[in-house]
Design a protein around this motif. Structure first.
Motif, PDB file in Angstrom:
ATOM      1  N   LEU A 208       0.823  -1.209   0.000  1.00 42.88           N
ATOM      2  CA  LEU A 208       0.000   0.000   0.000  1.00 42.88           C
ATOM      3  C   LEU A 208       0.858   1.261   0.000  1.00 42.88           C
ATOM      4  CD1 LEU A 208      -2.943  -1.002   2.354  1.00 42.88           C
ATOM      5  CD2 LEU A 208      -3.020  -0.628  -0.123  1.00 42.88           C
ATOM      6  N   LYS A 209       1.978   1.232   0.724  1.00 40.06           N
ATOM      7  CA  LYS A 209       2.893   2.378   0.699  1.00 40.06           C
ATOM      8  C   LYS A 209       3.400   2.613  -0.726  1.00 40.06           C
ATOM      9  CE  LYS A 209       4.708   2.062   5.407  1.00 40.06           C
ATOM     10  NZ  LYS A 209       5.920   1.749   6.210  1.00 40.06           N
ATOM     11  N   GLY A 210       3.748   1.528  -1.410  1.00 44.75           N
ATOM     12  CA  GLY A 210       4.198   1.644  -2.800  1.00 44.75           C
ATOM     13  C   GLY A 210       3.118   2.213  -3.696  1.00 44.75           C
ATOM     14  N   LEU A 211       1.885   1.786  -3.468  1.00 49.92           N
ATOM     15  CA  LEU A 211       0.756   2.304  -4.241  1.00 49.92           C
ATOM     16  C   LEU A 211       0.571   3.799  -3.997  1.00 49.92           C
ATOM     17  CD1 LEU A 211      -1.586   1.647  -6.159  1.00 49.92           C
ATOM     18  CD2 LEU A 211      -2.951   1.058  -4.140  1.00 49.92           C
ATOM     19  N   VAL A 212       0.700   4.210  -2.750  1.00 52.61           N
ATOM     20  CA  VAL A 212       0.570   5.628  -2.411  1.00 52.61           C
ATOM     21  C   VAL A 212       1.682   6.441  -3.069  1.00 52.61           C
ATOM     22  CG1 VAL A 212       0.698   7.306  -0.513  1.00 52.61           C
ATOM     23  CG2 VAL A 212      -0.722   5.261  -0.281  1.00 52.61           C
ATOM     24  N   VAL A 213       2.910   5.927  -3.045  1.00 57.45           N
ATOM     25  CA  VAL A 213       4.037   6.619  -3.683  1.00 57.45           C
ATOM     26  C   VAL A 213       3.777   6.766  -5.180  1.00 57.45           C
ATOM     27  CG1 VAL A 213       6.487   6.380  -4.315  1.00 57.45           C
ATOM     28  CG2 VAL A 213       5.755   5.988  -1.955  1.00 57.45           C
ATOM     29  N   GLU A 214       3.307   5.713  -5.807  1.00 53.73           N
ATOM     30  CA  GLU A 214       3.022   5.763  -7.249  1.00 53.73           C
ATOM     31  C   GLU A 214       1.883   6.734  -7.545  1.00 53.73           C
ATOM     32  OE1 GLU A 214       3.454   4.989 -11.293  1.00 53.73           O
ATOM     33  OE2 GLU A 214       4.787   4.651  -9.597  1.00 53.73           O
ATOM     34  N   PHE A 215       0.859   6.748  -6.706  1.00 49.16           N
ATOM     35  CA  PHE A 215      -0.258   7.672  -6.895  1.00 49.16           C
ATOM     36  C   PHE A 215       0.225   9.116  -6.733  1.00 49.16           C
ATOM     37  CE2 PHE A 215      -4.028   9.985  -5.276  1.00 49.16           C
ATOM     38  CZ  PHE A 215      -4.816   9.872  -6.404  1.00 49.16           C
ATOM     39  N   GLU A 216       1.073   9.343  -5.754  1.00 49.87           N
ATOM     40  CA  GLU A 216       1.621  10.692  -5.550  1.00 49.87           C
ATOM     41  C   GLU A 216       2.435  11.125  -6.770  1.00 49.87           C
ATOM     42  OE1 GLU A 216       4.083  13.236  -2.212  1.00 49.87           O
ATOM     43  OE2 GLU A 216       4.402  11.076  -2.305  1.00 49.87           O
ATOM     44  N   ARG A 217       3.233  10.201  -7.329  1.00 49.20           N
ATOM     45  CA  ARG A 217       4.011  10.508  -8.530  1.00 49.20           C
ATOM     46  C   ARG A 217       3.099  10.876  -9.694  1.00 49.20           C
ATOM     47  NH1 ARG A 217       4.696   8.898 -13.146  1.00 49.20           N
ATOM     48  NH2 ARG A 217       3.512   6.985 -12.874  1.00 49.20           N
ATOM     49  N   LEU A 218       2.043  10.100  -9.863  1.00 46.59           N
ATOM     50  CA  LEU A 218       1.084  10.360 -10.928  1.00 46.59           C
ATOM     51  C   LEU A 218       0.416  11.721 -10.749  1.00 46.59           C
ATOM     52  CD1 LEU A 218      -0.477   9.289 -13.419  1.00 46.59           C
ATOM     53  CD2 LEU A 218      -2.101   8.274 -11.809  1.00 46.59           C
TER      54      LEU A 218
ATOM     55  N   THR B 268       1.581  14.311  -9.041  1.00 46.67           N
ATOM     56  CA  THR B 268       2.590  15.353  -9.242  1.00 46.67           C
ATOM     57  C   THR B 268       2.822  15.589 -10.729  1.00 46.67           C
ATOM     58  OG1 THR B 268       3.656  14.820  -7.145  1.00 46.67           O
ATOM     59  CG2 THR B 268       4.991  15.993  -8.767  1.00 46.67           C
ATOM     60  N   GLU B 269       2.904  14.502 -11.490  1.00 41.56           N
ATOM     61  CA  GLU B 269       3.083  14.605 -12.938  1.00 41.56           C
ATOM     62  C   GLU B 269       1.910  15.348 -13.582  1.00 41.56           C
ATOM     63  OE1 GLU B 269       2.838  11.452 -16.576  1.00 41.56           O
ATOM     64  OE2 GLU B 269       4.196  10.913 -14.935  1.00 41.56           O
TER      65      GLU B 269
ATOM     66  N   GLU C  54      -0.432  20.281 -16.103  1.00 41.35           N
ATOM     67  CA  GLU C  54      -1.419  21.365 -16.091  1.00 41.35           C
ATOM     68  C   GLU C  54      -0.752  22.727 -15.886  1.00 41.35           C
ATOM     69  OE1 GLU C  54      -4.608  21.035 -17.036  1.00 41.35           O
ATOM     70  OE2 GLU C  54      -4.141  18.934 -17.373  1.00 41.35           O
ATOM     71  N   GLU C  55       0.323  22.760 -15.103  1.00 42.62           N
ATOM     72  CA  GLU C  55       1.071  24.012 -14.936  1.00 42.62           C
ATOM     73  C   GLU C  55       1.693  24.436 -16.257  1.00 42.62           C
ATOM     74  OE1 GLU C  55       2.400  23.767 -10.235  1.00 42.62           O
ATOM     75  OE2 GLU C  55       3.716  22.884 -11.750  1.00 42.62           O
ATOM     76  N   SER C  56       2.158  23.461 -17.017  1.00 45.45           N
ATOM     77  CA  SER C  56       2.738  23.750 -18.327  1.00 45.45           C
ATOM     78  C   SER C  56       1.690  24.332 -19.272  1.00 45.45           C
ATOM     79  CB  SER C  56       3.340  22.477 -18.930  1.00 45.45           C
ATOM     80  OG  SER C  56       3.838  22.713 -20.219  1.00 45.45           O
ATOM     81  N   VAL C  57       0.498  23.741 -19.258  1.00 45.90           N
ATOM     82  CA  VAL C  57      -0.599  24.272 -20.084  1.00 45.90           C
ATOM     83  C   VAL C  57      -0.929  25.696 -19.653  1.00 45.90           C
ATOM     84  CG1 VAL C  57      -3.059  24.024 -20.622  1.00 45.90           C
ATOM     85  CG2 VAL C  57      -1.576  22.016 -20.637  1.00 45.90           C
ATOM     86  N   ARG C  58      -1.023  25.914 -18.333  1.00 45.77           N
ATOM     87  CA  ARG C  58      -1.294  27.258 -17.811  1.00 45.77           C
ATOM     88  C   ARG C  58      -0.240  28.246 -18.279  1.00 45.77           C
ATOM     89  NH1 ARG C  58       0.420  27.917 -12.015  1.00 45.77           N
ATOM     90  NH2 ARG C  58       2.363  27.840 -13.182  1.00 45.77           N
ATOM     91  N   ASP C  59       1.034  27.855 -18.202  1.00 43.69           N
ATOM     92  CA  ASP C  59       2.118  28.742 -18.609  1.00 43.69           C
ATOM     93  C   ASP C  59       2.038  29.065 -20.097  1.00 43.69           C
ATOM     94  OD1 ASP C  59       2.950  28.672 -15.977  1.00 43.69           O
ATOM     95  OD2 ASP C  59       4.621  27.269 -16.353  1.00 43.69           O
ATOM     96  N   GLN C  60       1.662  28.078 -20.911  1.00 44.40           N
ATOM     97  CA  GLN C  60       1.492  28.322 -22.341  1.00 44.40           C
ATOM     98  C   GLN C  60       0.351  29.311 -22.588  1.00 44.40           C
ATOM     99  OE1 GLN C  60       0.983  24.418 -24.033  1.00 44.40           O
ATOM    100  NE2 GLN C  60       3.144  23.909 -23.856  1.00 44.40           N
ATOM    101  N   PHE C  61      -0.751  29.136 -21.849  1.00 48.38           N
ATOM    102  CA  PHE C  61      -1.882  30.071 -21.972  1.00 48.38           C
ATOM    103  C   PHE C  61      -1.448  31.482 -21.578  1.00 48.38           C
ATOM    104  CE2 PHE C  61      -5.465  26.734 -21.240  1.00 48.38           C
ATOM    105  CZ  PHE C  61      -5.339  26.308 -22.545  1.00 48.38           C
ATOM    106  N   ARG C  62      -0.746  31.605 -20.469  1.00 45.99           N
ATOM    107  CA  ARG C  62      -0.280  32.920 -20.015  1.00 45.99           C
ATOM    108  C   ARG C  62       0.611  33.574 -21.059  1.00 45.99           C
ATOM    109  NH1 ARG C  62       1.313  31.907 -13.646  1.00 45.99           N
ATOM    110  NH2 ARG C  62      -0.816  32.007 -12.820  1.00 45.99           N
ATOM    111  N   SER C  63       1.506  32.796 -21.634  1.00 48.02           N
ATOM    112  CA  SER C  63       2.404  33.318 -22.658  1.00 48.02           C
ATOM    113  C   SER C  63       1.626  33.785 -23.887  1.00 48.02           C
ATOM    114  CB  SER C  63       3.414  32.238 -23.046  1.00 48.02           C
ATOM    115  OG  SER C  63       4.258  32.689 -24.076  1.00 48.02           O
TER     116      SER C  63
END
Length: 110
Positions: A63-73, A75-76, A81-90
């Motif tokens: 379960l710890k491994g699953l949580v780590v993988e979910f957190e990675r997903l 974060t990714e 979405e931050e990249s899309v936002r930055d493109q929109f701002r630009s």
């Protein structure tokens, strides 16, 4: 049972058995969908681990491994979405500059 998601109350299924994932996916309540998916997954894993005889420690580690993988997903996804936002701002900044330049050109022609 329910949890407060911002100002909205969301229904929390009592067990994985009561969680209808397909119905939750059709619902617009994303928090409910996420909870339902996590709950259904945990229930399926518990049943499998019970069948094969995993110890409590093994279950915790899985379960710890699953949580780590979910957190990675997650974060990714946030980075995407931050990249899309930055493109929109630009794009917005560029279009505003073009508008200022065009407005100045129109003002000079009068």
């Amino acid at each position: 049972m329910s949890e407060d998601a911002g100002n909205k109350k969301i229904a929390i299924p009592a067990s994985p058995v009561s969680c209808n994932l397909k119905a939750a996916q059709e619902d617009e309540n994303v928090f409910g969908q996420l909870f339902c998916l996590a709950n259904a997954t945990a229930g399926s894993l518990e049943a499998l681990w019970e069948e094969v005889g995993c110890s409590s420690e093994e279950r915790r580690e899985h379960l710890k491994g699953l949580v780590v993988e979910f957190e990675r997903l997650c974060t990714e996804k946030v980075r995407e979405e931050e990249s899309v936002r930055d493109q929109f701002r630009s794009s917005i900044a560029q279009l505003r500059q073009e508008m200022v330049e065009l407005t100045a050109c129109l003002g000079e022609k009068r």
